[in-house]
Scaffold this active site. Structure first.
Site, PDB file in Angstrom:
ATOM      1  N   LYS A   1      -0.238  14.577   1.110  1.00 59.08           N
ATOM      2  CA  LYS A   1      -1.555  14.837   0.524  1.00 59.08           C
ATOM      3  C   LYS A   1      -1.763  16.332   0.243  1.00 59.08           C
ATOM      4  CE  LYS A   1      -3.853  10.785   2.677  1.00 59.08           C
ATOM      5  NZ  LYS A   1      -4.592  10.072   1.613  1.00 59.08           N
TER       6      LYS A   1
ATOM      7  N   LYS B   1     -14.877   7.872  -4.844  1.00 57.62           N
ATOM      8  CA  LYS B   1     -16.190   8.173  -4.251  1.00 57.62           C
ATOM      9  C   LYS B   1     -16.711   9.508  -4.775  1.00 57.62           C
ATOM     10  CE  LYS B   1     -14.413   6.010  -0.073  1.00 57.62           C
ATOM     11  NZ  LYS B   1     -13.792   6.390   1.242  1.00 57.62           N
TER      12      LYS B   1
ATOM     13  N   THR C   1      -8.859   6.293  -2.622  1.00 53.90           N
ATOM     14  CA  THR C   1     -10.188   5.770  -2.912  1.00 53.90           C
ATOM     15  C   THR C   1     -11.223   6.882  -2.768  1.00 53.90           C
ATOM     16  OG1 THR C   1     -10.278   5.018  -0.613  1.00 53.90           O
ATOM     17  CG2 THR C   1      -9.801   3.352  -2.289  1.00 53.90           C
TER      18      THR C   1
ATOM     19  N   LYS D   1      -9.759  13.747   3.778  1.00 57.14           N
ATOM     20  CA  LYS D   1      -8.851  12.593   3.842  1.00 57.14           C
ATOM     21  C   LYS D   1      -7.948  12.825   5.045  1.00 57.14           C
ATOM     22  CE  LYS D   1      -7.494  13.660  -0.371  1.00 57.14           C
ATOM     23  NZ  LYS D   1      -7.273  12.479  -1.203  1.00 57.14           N
ATOM     24  N   ARG D   2      -7.165  11.817   5.456  1.00 61.24           N
ATOM     25  CA  ARG D   2      -6.228  12.052   6.545  1.00 61.24           C
ATOM     26  C   ARG D   2      -5.341  13.251   6.212  1.00 61.24           C
ATOM     27  NH1 ARG D   2      -6.215   8.271  10.951  1.00 61.24           N
ATOM     28  NH2 ARG D   2      -4.351   9.414  11.586  1.00 61.24           N
TER      29      ARG D   2
ATOM     30  N   HIS E   1       0.793  -1.232   0.000  1.00 67.72           N
ATOM     31  CA  HIS E   1       0.000   0.000   0.000  1.00 67.72           C
ATOM     32  C   HIS E   1       0.818   1.271   0.000  1.00 67.72           C
ATOM     33  CE1 HIS E   1      -4.202  -1.299   0.466  1.00 67.72           C
ATOM     34  NE2 HIS E   1      -3.688  -2.359   1.050  1.00 67.72           N
TER      35      HIS E   1
HETATM   36  C1  LIG Z   1     -12.522   6.860   1.518  1.00 67.13           C
HETATM   37  C2  LIG Z   1     -12.127   7.287   2.862  1.00 67.13           C
HETATM   38  C3  LIG Z   1     -10.789   7.601   3.130  1.00 67.13           C
HETATM   39  C4  LIG Z   1      -9.707   7.558   2.060  1.00 67.13           C
HETATM   40  O1  LIG Z   1      -9.636   8.793   1.419  1.00 67.13           O
HETATM   41  P1  LIG Z   1      -8.417   9.167   0.442  1.00 67.13           P
HETATM   42  O2  LIG Z   1      -8.896  10.440  -0.177  1.00 67.13           O
HETATM   43  O3  LIG Z   1      -8.316   8.069  -0.554  1.00 67.13           O
HETATM   44  O4  LIG Z   1      -7.210   9.323   1.271  1.00 67.13           O
HETATM   45  C5  LIG Z   1     -10.451   7.995   4.407  1.00 67.13           C
HETATM   46  N1  LIG Z   1     -11.379   8.086   5.378  1.00 67.13           N
HETATM   47  C6  LIG Z   1     -12.678   7.814   5.153  1.00 67.13           C
HETATM   48  C7  LIG Z   1     -13.659   7.952   6.270  1.00 67.13           C
HETATM   49  C8  LIG Z   1     -13.101   7.386   3.893  1.00 67.13           C
HETATM   50  O5  LIG Z   1     -14.397   7.084   3.695  1.00 67.13           O
END
Ligand SMILES: *Cc1c(COP(=O)(O)O)cnc(C)c1O
Length: 831
Positions: free
Chosen positions: A567, A673, A669, A561-562, A370
């Protein structure tokens, strides 16, 4: 056909009936019999519990049928090993997958309860940090929906990821007490329990057959107890299991110590074993290197492998058939100790010869990588490892000895290569390299996006890819459209059903049929209407969470995101400051009104990430209180980003920020979404962004920034961030404004570490990409002004998101890696 009386009874039973009346009776039964509350004094939480139990009853009927089917058939089971499962709220998802949301709504209404209010009560199990844990949860949904026999194995943390509060602009961590009010989805199985050894030493002896046997005399044992959560597929009877292990003391007291009067020593043992599954490590990417973390990993891996061996025994299969019955996928290196533990169980406990055990291990396990970030590649100091897991370490040494012999034969005299590939890093303080152990012990290694898989072979896994090219795969991540479209964006789902038919939920490529409507004015109006309603809902949440009023007609520009430097939330923040400066300077300037929404947790020990949160809140405070920004610019930090909040955030986005330094985000991911829900992406050529752009077409994607190759080159040539500042007046001004205390109530010290980091080293090339990012944001603004063009692009994003369903990803794992086929479950015959 005459109605079978048993079947009729099942259909209308309070436990299994799916109609509103049966549900209503079930809820009343469970309210009294399980929740022990008469309706007259039941709180909304009591009603939530009663409804959840009633939904669970329906799932357990399917779970039992699934179990029976798997017990009778010859099949291979996928075991998904993951230290994290971020499954999100369960009630809504289970109603959707059972197909009884409307009936449940009617049933609750008849009982004087509002389903939406009950859904809002549910605490989510925060058993993961972010993307990695959420991926595991999406995969469980797809595995069940595709009717693949499977089990998820992990840890039942008592405290999951902390709740985030914002005080004075700073992140404050609050303990997650998700179990406080009880968890209706969990079934604890005290009779499914295994012992796991820690510490101590090993002894060799020769057995009566003359074979050398090693015995591990541990310093203490921990008991792992199974806690199961049913995982139901969408509109199928397949109900698989998520099995999480909680640790318990083997005995309440060590009686010997107790009799000797050392009461405290006895209690201490108990405290240690109960601490094991107490808390999730809240670090997203970098590893903490803590002893307890390694203990957690070994604990859940050992329990899970012992459980698989027990299932094999229950089926009456010989141990030699282990690899035919199971495929185990390791979600990152966290479970990679499985290589050594499966060898130990087969050689030491089941007494198989080494070579046979090795063949089984290698055919069973597969590893998903990952990350390429060097600081996130797991290693453990040798003394720590030996102290905790003396026998597994001996096994790793033996695996390594045999492996290095193979490398030596293939590349005679290449000592440098040997040192690079060894499972033991001998440079400086000796360490065990978990990624090497996983790669050697698995039949397949995969990256999580095309770019990531390619970089993996060129960089961290180069030597291994040369040795075993056939072992390397790519499986681009995916997300489940059940949760992230059907459940969380019902307005869009209705429009899609009407336009392309309901089949899109399990075949997302059918959304392609939307393309025909992308320019249709009436359809565009409906599309915009759905987005508008979602933005109004998010505006309401923002208002109640942070007290800021935002205009739902503004462009919703979202980065959730985190929080991590790679990022680059701070790149986004720098653009906001730039926009603010421009608007201040030119009050007449006509702009497309924008609302920037940020969200995400920072690891508690990650000072720079926490400072970035403080900066965003500082900028928000100034911007939102400046009358000159009214109707033009708003900034919001939405606290406590989790799956529950994600439900209403992704569907409300116009623009998705995916701006990581190229080469650093393995896949992402969140980007998928957003795309599914009709947001346009502004992004770099990183992770799955590359494939998103390929699918949607470059005219429908806002691309900017350095490529992974250019990033590499700049680092080689020697990067000078000061050059970027000198070349760009607006950038210099933005940095000066932050450094001068404009966003910290005059405090010139607060953001110094951040500004100095950018000006001096800027490891993630924020300043190098700044100008390109600002220019690209100008293109976004221009595109937004043309509503018809924007809506067309939005429709095309959803239409072309089919590839990013986790169903596609799971099919690829089944075909390329696990060689596993669906098994459908018949319900009526089994009740
Ligand atoms: C999808 C998701 C992530 C991952 O987000 P990235 O933009 O891919 O880093 C992190 N936290 C939650 C709650 C998510 O649903």
């Amino acid at each position: 056909m005459a109605a079978d009386p048993t079947t009729t009874a099942v259909r209308s039973s309070a436990r299994t009936g799916l109609d509103a009346d049966a549900l209503k009776r079930g809820v009343l039964d469970n309210l009294i019999c399980l929740q022990a509350r008469p309706p007259g004094i039941a709180t909304p939480h009591d009603w939530y519990m009663a409804l959840a139990y009633s939904v669970r009853d329906r799932m357990l009927a399917r779970w039992a049928a699934t179990f029976q089917t798997y017990a009778e058939r010859e099949l291979r089971v996928t075991c998904y090993f993951s230290a994290e499962f971020l499954i999100g709220p369960q009630l809504g998802n289970n109603l959707v997958n059972l197909g009884i949301e409307a009936n449940a709504r009617a049933a609750m209404q008849a009982l004087g309860q509002d389903l939406d209010a009950l859904l809002a009560i549910e605490e989510e199990p925060g058993l993961g940090n972010g993307g990695l844990g959420r991926l595991a949860a999406c995969y469980l949904d797809s595995l069940a929906t595709l009717e693949i026999p499977s089990v998820g194995y992990g840890i039942r943390y008592e405290f999951g990821i902390f709740d985030q509060e914002i005080r004075d602009g700073w992140q404050v961590e609050v303990t997650d007490k998700w179990l406080q009010k009880g968890n209706p989805w969990e079934i604890v199985r005290p009779n499914v329990a295994y012992y796991v050894a820690f510490g101590g030493h090993t002894q060799s002896e020769t057995d009566p057959q003359g074979r050398l046997r090693v015995q591990w005399i541990p310093a203490h044992m921990v008991k792992g107890v199974a806690c199961d959560t049913p995982m139901l597929g969408f509109r199928v009877n397949t109900c698989n299991t998520l099995r999480l292990w909680k640790s318990e003391a083997v005995e309440s007291f060590d009686l010997q110590d107790f009799n000797a009067g050392d009461y405290y020593q006895a209690v201490q043992e108990k405290v240690i074993s109960e601490t094991l599954s107490k808390v999730l490590y809240p670090n997203d990417e970098p590893e903490a290197g803590k002893r307890l973390r390694l203990a957690q990993q070994y604990f859940f891996v050992s329990c899970s492998l012992q459980d698989m061996l027990r299932l094999l025994d229950l089926k009456g299969e010989p141990v030699g058939r282990f690899a035919d019955m199971f495929a185990a996928q390791l979600n990152d290196t966290h479970p990679s100790i499985a290589v050594a533990e499966l060898m130990r169980l087969l050689v030491d406990v089941r007494l198989l010869p080494w070579d046979e055990a090795w063949s089984i291990t290698r055919r069973t396990l597969a590893y998903t990588n990952h990350t390429l970030l060097p600081e996130a590649l797991e290693t453990w100091g040798l003394p720590l490892f030996r102290g905790l897991l003396p026998r597994p370490l001996e096994i790793i040494y033996e695996i390594n000895r045999r492996f290095l012999d193979e490398v030596r034969q293939r590349y005679p005299g290449d000592d440098a290569r040997l040192a690079r590939m060894s499972m033991i890093d001998e440079a400086g303080e000796k360490k065990v390299r978990m990624a090497h152990l996983a790669t050697v012990g698995c039949c397949a290694v995969n990256g999580v996006a095309a770019l990531h898989s390619a970089l993996l072979k060129q960089t961290v896994m180069r030597d291994f890819a040369q040795l075993w090219p056939e072992r390397f795969h790519n499986v681009t991540n995916g997300v489940t459209p059940r949760r992230f479209m059907l459940l969380s964006n019902p307005g869009l789902a209705r429009l899609l059903d009407k336009t392309v038919g309901e089949g899109w939920v399990t075949d997302l490529t059918r959304l392609r049929a939307l393309e025909a409507h992308a320019d249709d004015a009436a359809f565009q109006d409906e599309w915009r209407g759905v987005k508008r309603a979602n933005k109004e809902a998010l505006a309401q949440h923002i208002r109640s969470a942070v007290g800021v009023v935002v205009d739902p007609t503004a462009l919703f520009d979202i980065q959730v995101k985190r929080i991590h430097e790679y990022k680059r939330q701070h790149l986004n923040a720098l653009y906001v400051v730039t926009l603010y400066q421009r608007l201040r300077r030119d009050p007449q300037r006509a702009v497309a009104p924008r609302c920037f929404v940020f969200g995400g947790k920072a690891a508690p020990g990650y000072a720079m990430a926490k400072l970035i949160i403080r900066l965003i809140n500082g900028v928000a405070e100034v911007v939102n209180n400046d009358p000159a920004m009214d109707g033009r610019l708003k900034v919001v930090f939405f606290p406590d980003f989790n799956v529950k909040n994600a439900h209403f955030i992704y569907p409300a986005a116009d623009l998705s920020e995916q701006i990581s330094t190229a080469g650093k985000e393995a896949s992402g991911t969140g980007n998928m979404k957003f795309m599914m829900n009709g947001a346009l992406t502004i992004g770099t050529l990183d992770g799955a962004n590359v494939e998103i752009r390929e699918e949607v077409g470059d005219q429908n994607f806002f691309l900017f920034g350095l490529t992974a190759e250019q990033v590499e080159q700049i680092h080689c040539e020697g990067y000078r961030p000061a050059d970027c500042v000198n070349a760009n007046e607006e950038l210099r001004e933005a940095l000066d404004l932050i450094a001068g205390g404009h966003f910290s109530r005059g405090d010139r010290n607060m953001f110094r570490p951040l500004i100095e980091n950018l000006r001096q080293t800027d490891p993630f090339l924020v300043l190098a990409d700044y100008a390109a990012y600002v220019a690209c944001q100008e293109e976004v603004s221009a595109a937004w002004q043309d509503a018809r063009r924007w809506t067309r692009m939005s429709i095309l994003n959803t239409a072309r998101a089919g590839k990013f369903s986790s169903d596609r990803a799971i099919r690829e794992y089944c075909e390329q890696i696990w060689k596993i086929h669906p098994v459908s479950v018949d319900l009526d015959q089994r009740l």
